[in-house]
Design a protein around this motif. Structure first.
Motif, PDB file in Angstrom:
ATOM      1  N   UNK A  18       0.717  -1.071   0.166  1.00 25.23           N
ATOM      2  CA  UNK A  18      -0.001  -0.080  -0.107  1.00 25.23           C
ATOM      3  C   UNK A  18       0.857   1.195   0.157  1.00 25.23           C
ATOM      4  N   UNK A  19       0.457   2.291  -0.586  1.00 24.51           N
ATOM      5  CA  UNK A  19       0.976   3.708  -0.767  1.00 24.51           C
ATOM      6  C   UNK A  19       0.331   4.769   0.050  1.00 24.51           C
ATOM      7  N   UNK A  20       1.186   5.551   0.798  1.00 23.58           N
ATOM      8  CA  UNK A  20       0.688   6.679   1.628  1.00 23.58           C
ATOM      9  C   UNK A  20       1.610   7.975   1.030  1.00 23.58           C
ATOM     10  N   UNK A  21       1.144   9.218   1.571  1.00 22.99           N
ATOM     11  CA  UNK A  21       1.851  10.413   1.459  1.00 22.99           C
ATOM     12  C   UNK A  21       1.954  11.036   2.668  1.00 22.99           C
ATOM     13  N   UNK A  22       3.114  12.049   2.679  1.00 20.35           N
ATOM     14  CA  UNK A  22       3.333  12.820   4.119  1.00 20.35           C
ATOM     15  C   UNK A  22       3.141  14.167   3.783  1.00 20.35           C
ATOM     16  N   UNK A  23       2.606  14.865   4.742  1.00 24.26           N
ATOM     17  CA  UNK A  23       2.450  16.331   4.753  1.00 24.26           C
ATOM     18  C   UNK A  23       3.949  16.929   5.108  1.00 24.26           C
ATOM     19  N   UNK A  24       4.226  18.370   4.749  1.00 24.29           N
ATOM     20  CA  UNK A  24       3.175  18.944   3.727  1.00 24.29           C
ATOM     21  C   UNK A  24       3.102  18.298   2.454  1.00 24.29           C
ATOM     22  N   UNK A  25       1.903  18.364   1.986  1.00 23.24           N
ATOM     23  CA  UNK A  25       1.866  17.962   0.600  1.00 23.24           C
ATOM     24  C   UNK A  25       1.981  18.946  -0.604  1.00 23.24           C
ATOM     25  N   UNK A  26       1.782  20.193  -0.284  1.00 24.47           N
ATOM     26  CA  UNK A  26       2.034  21.437  -1.257  1.00 24.47           C
ATOM     27  C   UNK A  26       3.473  21.830  -1.455  1.00 24.47           C
ATOM     28  N   UNK A  27       4.231  21.732  -0.442  1.00 28.27           N
ATOM     29  CA  UNK A  27       5.889  22.215  -0.275  1.00 28.27           C
ATOM     30  C   UNK A  27       6.522  21.456   0.636  1.00 28.27           C
ATOM     31  N   UNK A  28       7.628  21.119   0.525  1.00 30.65           N
ATOM     32  CA  UNK A  28       8.578  20.721   1.680  1.00 30.65           C
ATOM     33  C   UNK A  28       9.064  21.332   2.381  1.00 30.65           C
ATOM     34  N   UNK A  29       9.456  22.878   2.145  1.00 32.18           N
ATOM     35  CA  UNK A  29      10.345  23.470   2.861  1.00 32.18           C
ATOM     36  C   UNK A  29       9.584  25.092   3.477  1.00 32.18           C
ATOM     37  N   UNK A  30       8.297  24.912   3.036  1.00 35.17           N
ATOM     38  CA  UNK A  30       7.638  26.248   3.386  1.00 35.17           C
ATOM     39  C   UNK A  30       7.473  26.460   5.007  1.00 35.17           C
ATOM     40  N   UNK A  31       7.543  27.398   5.625  1.00 35.34           N
ATOM     41  CA  UNK A  31       7.434  27.848   7.212  1.00 35.34           C
ATOM     42  C   UNK A  31       6.003  27.373   7.522  1.00 35.34           C
ATOM     43  N   UNK A  62      14.559  23.963  14.472  1.00 35.63           N
ATOM     44  CA  UNK A  62      16.019  24.213  14.441  1.00 35.63           C
ATOM     45  C   UNK A  62      16.602  24.476  13.470  1.00 35.63           C
ATOM     46  N   UNK A  63      16.868  25.711  12.908  1.00 41.21           N
ATOM     47  CA  UNK A  63      17.349  26.177  11.524  1.00 41.21           C
ATOM     48  C   UNK A  63      18.509  25.380  11.182  1.00 41.21           C
ATOM     49  N   UNK A  64      19.454  24.847  12.038  1.00 45.27           N
ATOM     50  CA  UNK A  64      20.588  24.102  11.677  1.00 45.27           C
ATOM     51  C   UNK A  64      20.024  22.675  10.759  1.00 45.27           C
ATOM     52  N   UNK A  65      18.697  22.338  11.259  1.00 46.08           N
ATOM     53  CA  UNK A  65      18.197  21.035  10.712  1.00 46.08           C
ATOM     54  C   UNK A  65      17.676  21.399   9.369  1.00 46.08           C
ATOM     55  N   UNK A  66      17.068  22.506   9.176  1.00 47.12           N
ATOM     56  CA  UNK A  66      16.656  22.971   8.107  1.00 47.12           C
ATOM     57  C   UNK A  66      15.422  22.145   7.492  1.00 47.12           C
ATOM     58  N   UNK A  67      14.333  21.793   8.518  1.00 47.20           N
ATOM     59  CA  UNK A  67      13.220  21.032   8.256  1.00 47.20           C
ATOM     60  C   UNK A  67      12.238  21.314   9.513  1.00 47.20           C
ATOM     61  N   UNK A  68      11.113  22.057   9.061  1.00 43.55           N
ATOM     62  CA  UNK A  68      10.153  22.452  10.114  1.00 43.55           C
ATOM     63  C   UNK A  68       8.945  21.374  10.165  1.00 43.55           C
ATOM     64  N   UNK A  69       9.138  20.181   9.368  1.00 41.37           N
ATOM     65  CA  UNK A  69       8.061  19.385   9.302  1.00 41.37           C
ATOM     66  C   UNK A  69       6.697  19.947   8.621  1.00 41.37           C
ATOM     67  N   UNK A  70       5.608  19.684   8.888  1.00 40.92           N
ATOM     68  CA  UNK A  70       4.467  20.374   8.526  1.00 40.92           C
ATOM     69  C   UNK A  70       4.055  21.700   9.302  1.00 40.92           C
TER      70      UNK A  70
END
Length: 303
Positions: A18-31, A62-70
């Protein structure tokens, strides 16, 4: 998992990948993702036949990680998603148990389980951002033990009326209860990565194993070891970047591949044959809706 909820059944109830998708769906790096666009794309992915939608738990930026999740809290966000969907499984990938009191997690998760009519599947983790442990007053070198004890409290809170359990998180002596109880009597826990645990512990205490994208040799090794220990499902992730040429050979991108649709069809068939039960995909590009449509039409519908 006995008496599995609807989400677990959607992801793992039948043979086949089976296949899923991860949030955010519209953009990976938006704040801060656009809520309207995210929810519209959520409905579109359910209509396209994706089996799961996964929200990440990133308590601090954490800006160093460069990833805010959704960005949005997973409980709040998935409650909104539950109201806009009907059958797709709703997953966390993954709740950082070491930074949250397990009694709060138990109540929040069981509440969302009811609000989604039994569609919640919980990926859980010990965390991977060192500054967060100090910020939350957690001893980083004790996070493995804290994770295990959190799972112990969760299981007791969900399974037992007026539970009795004593851990570093506190003491339940049978006087108090935690309500609501999950719709199926328990909630599925997918341990993410190693979470500072042995594979024996993960197989014995988890309802599945969620691991990040791995090279083929490493993935097959992990799967062979896992399948010798348990029949519980294995979940992995993959970035799917469809090339314009449907016959294009693969090139590595972050956490996945850029390749033609024909190669991805073969790759997903191989994941299924190796023993992967669910793959969480992400896409690249400015038009995410069209990217997901292409994955559904050119890869998933032709498996």
């Amino acid at each position: 998992m006995e008496n599995a909820n609807r989400g677990y059944e959607r992801l793992f109830g039948d043979d086949g990948l089976t296949v899923g998708a991860t949030f955010p769906l519209t953009s990976a790096r938006t704040t801060r993702p656009n809520v309207g666009r995210e929810l519209a794309l959520t409905e579109r992915l359910e209509a396209l036949g994706f089996d799961g939608l996964w929200a990440r738990d990133v308590p601090t930026d954490w800006p160093k990680f460069d990833d805010t999740g959704q960005t949005f809290d997973p409980w709040t966000w998935l409650s909104r998603v539950a109201a806009r969907t009907d059958d797709v499984a709703l997953g966390t990938a993954s709740v950082v148990l070491t930074l949250r009191h397990p009694l709060h997690v138990a109540k929040q998760a069981a509440s969302l389980d009811h609000l989604s009519e039994g569609r919640l599947v919980l990926g859980v983790a010990s965390g991977d951002r060192p500054p967060e442990y100090e910020a939350f007053g957690v001893a980083e070198d004790e996070r493995g033990a804290a994770f295990r004890e959190s799972v112990e409290v969760l299981r007791a809170a969900w399974r037992d009326a007026h539970p009795e359990v004593e851990t570093r998180w506190g003491t339940l002596d049978g006087t108090l209860d935690v309500v609501p109880k999950p719709t199926a009597g328990d909630l599925p826990l997918l341990v993410t990565g190693n979470s500072r645990q042995s594979r024996e512990w993960i197989a014995a205490h988890g309802d599945g194993w969620l691991f990040y994208h791995l090279p083929e040799d490493a993935l097959r090794s992990y799967l062979d070891d896992w399948n010798e220990r348990t029949a519980a499902p294995f979940v992995t992730t993959c970035t799917v970047d469809l090339a314009g040429d449907p016959e294009a050979d693969p090139e590595h991108v972050n956490q996945g591949f850029r390749a033609g649709a024909a190669w991805f069809r073969d790759y997903f068939r191989e994941l299924d044959a190796w023993g992967v039960d669910h793959v969480i995909v992400g896409v690249r590009g400015d038009d995410r809706e069209r990217a997901y449509e292409r994955v559904a039409e050119r890869v998933l519908d032709r498996l």
